[in-house]
Design a protein around this motif. Structure first.
Motif, PDB file in Angstrom:
ATOM      1  N   HIS A  57      50.087  48.216  51.321  1.00  0.00           N
ATOM      2  CA  HIS A  57      49.240  47.138  50.804  1.00  0.00           C
ATOM      3  C   HIS A  57      49.228  47.057  49.277  1.00  0.00           C
ATOM      4  O   HIS A  57      48.223  46.694  48.676  1.00  0.00           O
ATOM      5  CB  HIS A  57      47.808  47.259  51.340  1.00  0.00           C
ATOM      6  N   LEU A  58      50.324  47.424  48.636  1.00  0.00           N
ATOM      7  CA  LEU A  58      50.370  47.367  47.174  1.00  0.00           C
ATOM      8  C   LEU A  58      50.226  45.944  46.658  1.00  0.00           C
ATOM      9  O   LEU A  58      49.595  45.715  45.620  1.00  0.00           O
ATOM     10  CB  LEU A  58      51.663  47.995  46.641  1.00  0.00           C
ATOM     11  N   ARG A  59      50.791  44.986  47.371  1.00  0.00           N
ATOM     12  CA  ARG A  59      50.674  43.581  46.958  1.00  0.00           C
ATOM     13  C   ARG A  59      49.200  43.161  46.951  1.00  0.00           C
ATOM     14  O   ARG A  59      48.711  42.587  45.987  1.00  0.00           O
ATOM     15  CB  ARG A  59      51.478  42.697  47.909  1.00  0.00           C
ATOM     16  N   ALA A  60      48.487  43.434  48.019  1.00  0.00           N
ATOM     17  CA  ALA A  60      47.069  43.078  48.090  1.00  0.00           C
ATOM     18  C   ALA A  60      46.272  43.803  47.015  1.00  0.00           C
ATOM     19  O   ALA A  60      45.359  43.231  46.414  1.00  0.00           O
ATOM     20  CB  ALA A  60      46.515  43.404  49.477  1.00  0.00           C
ATOM     21  N   TRP A  61      46.630  45.047  46.768  1.00  0.00           N
ATOM     22  CA  TRP A  61      45.933  45.844  45.757  1.00  0.00           C
ATOM     23  C   TRP A  61      46.083  45.228  44.381  1.00  0.00           C
ATOM     24  O   TRP A  61      45.099  45.039  43.665  1.00  0.00           O
ATOM     25  CB  TRP A  61      46.486  47.271  45.807  1.00  0.00           C
ATOM     26  N   VAL A  62      47.301  44.880  43.988  1.00  0.00           N
ATOM     27  CA  VAL A  62      47.507  44.332  42.648  1.00  0.00           C
ATOM     28  C   VAL A  62      46.932  42.914  42.537  1.00  0.00           C
ATOM     29  O   VAL A  62      46.418  42.536  41.480  1.00  0.00           O
ATOM     30  CB  VAL A  62      48.994  44.388  42.217  1.00  0.00           C
ATOM     31  N   LEU A  63      46.965  42.138  43.619  1.00  0.00           N
ATOM     32  CA  LEU A  63      46.359  40.801  43.574  1.00  0.00           C
ATOM     33  C   LEU A  63      44.838  40.892  43.484  1.00  0.00           C
ATOM     34  O   LEU A  63      44.199  40.036  42.861  1.00  0.00           O
ATOM     35  CB  LEU A  63      46.795  39.970  44.778  1.00  0.00           C
ATOM     36  N   THR A  64      44.257  41.912  44.071  1.00  0.00           N
ATOM     37  CA  THR A  64      42.818  42.135  43.928  1.00  0.00           C
ATOM     38  C   THR A  64      42.476  42.476  42.479  1.00  0.00           C
ATOM     39  O   THR A  64      41.484  41.979  41.927  1.00  0.00           O
ATOM     40  CB  THR A  64      42.338  43.254  44.870  1.00  0.00           C
ATOM     41  N   ILE A  65      43.296  43.304  41.864  1.00  0.00           N
ATOM     42  CA  ILE A  65      43.084  43.625  40.449  1.00  0.00           C
ATOM     43  C   ILE A  65      43.181  42.349  39.618  1.00  0.00           C
ATOM     44  O   ILE A  65      42.337  42.090  38.744  1.00  0.00           O
ATOM     45  CB  ILE A  65      44.099  44.680  39.964  1.00  0.00           C
ATOM     46  N   ALA A  66      44.180  41.515  39.890  1.00  0.00           N
ATOM     47  CA  ALA A  66      44.353  40.261  39.150  1.00  0.00           C
ATOM     48  C   ALA A  66      43.148  39.345  39.331  1.00  0.00           C
ATOM     49  O   ALA A  66      42.668  38.735  38.365  1.00  0.00           O
ATOM     50  CB  ALA A  66      45.628  39.560  39.605  1.00  0.00           C
TER      51      ALA A  66
END
Length: 159
Positions: A57-66
């Motif tokens: 879930h790295l994509r979801a993680w970085v989009l949450t940070i964004a």
């Protein structure tokens, strides 16, 4: 038993997600503000990257940070409005002049319509009074006027 996904090197993670993150930030903030938010997003990701337990879930993680960076940007830039001089209000409350038209509106739309058309306040002041942005105040006033127009004239009651 399933194994947790391996965490790729940060450089590969960055290369895989940079375009999508930048696109999301541009949609939320506009191109100019997105550049700073993009840097802040990956700076936060880099700081937390070593603490990740798995690479799922790295994509979801970085989009949450964004998303969080974009929200922080909006909060920092919340407009403040101060009146340059005091406003002399008429003796009869201005809201009473529009009460027959605005009585059925939702509270935010009613306040925006009254502040704009009864008190002639600018949208920045209305946004500040409502705890929102100038654009949100403009939209609330516009939506209120549309509701009033769609309701049409009220028939007079005969005695």
């Amino acid at each position: 038993m399933m194994e947790a996904a391996v965490i790729p090197p940060f450089e590969r993670f960055y290369a895989e997600h940079q375009n999508e993150v930048f696109g999301v930030l541009v949609k939320r903030l506009g191109r100019q503000r997105a550049e700073d938010a993009f840097q802040e997003t990956f700076l936060r990701a880099l700081r937390a990257y070593s603490a990740l337990r798995h690479g799922e879930h790295l994509r979801a993680w970085v989009l949450t940070i964004a998303r969080n960076v974009a929200v922080d940007a909006f909060r920092r830039e919340r407009p403040t409005f101060e009146l340059e001089e005091p406003i002399d209000l008429p003796r009869r409350p201005a809201y009473a002049e529009l009460e027959h038209l605005t009585g059925e509106l939702p509270p935010t739309e009613r306040a925006a319509v009254v502040l704009r058309y009864a008190y002639d306040l600018p949208y920045a002041a209305i946004g500040a009074a409502l705890g929102s942005s100038e654009e949100a105040a403009r939209q609330a006033a516009s939506a209120g006027v549309r509701r009033i127009r769609s309701a049409g004239p009220k028939p007079k009651e005969h005695a």
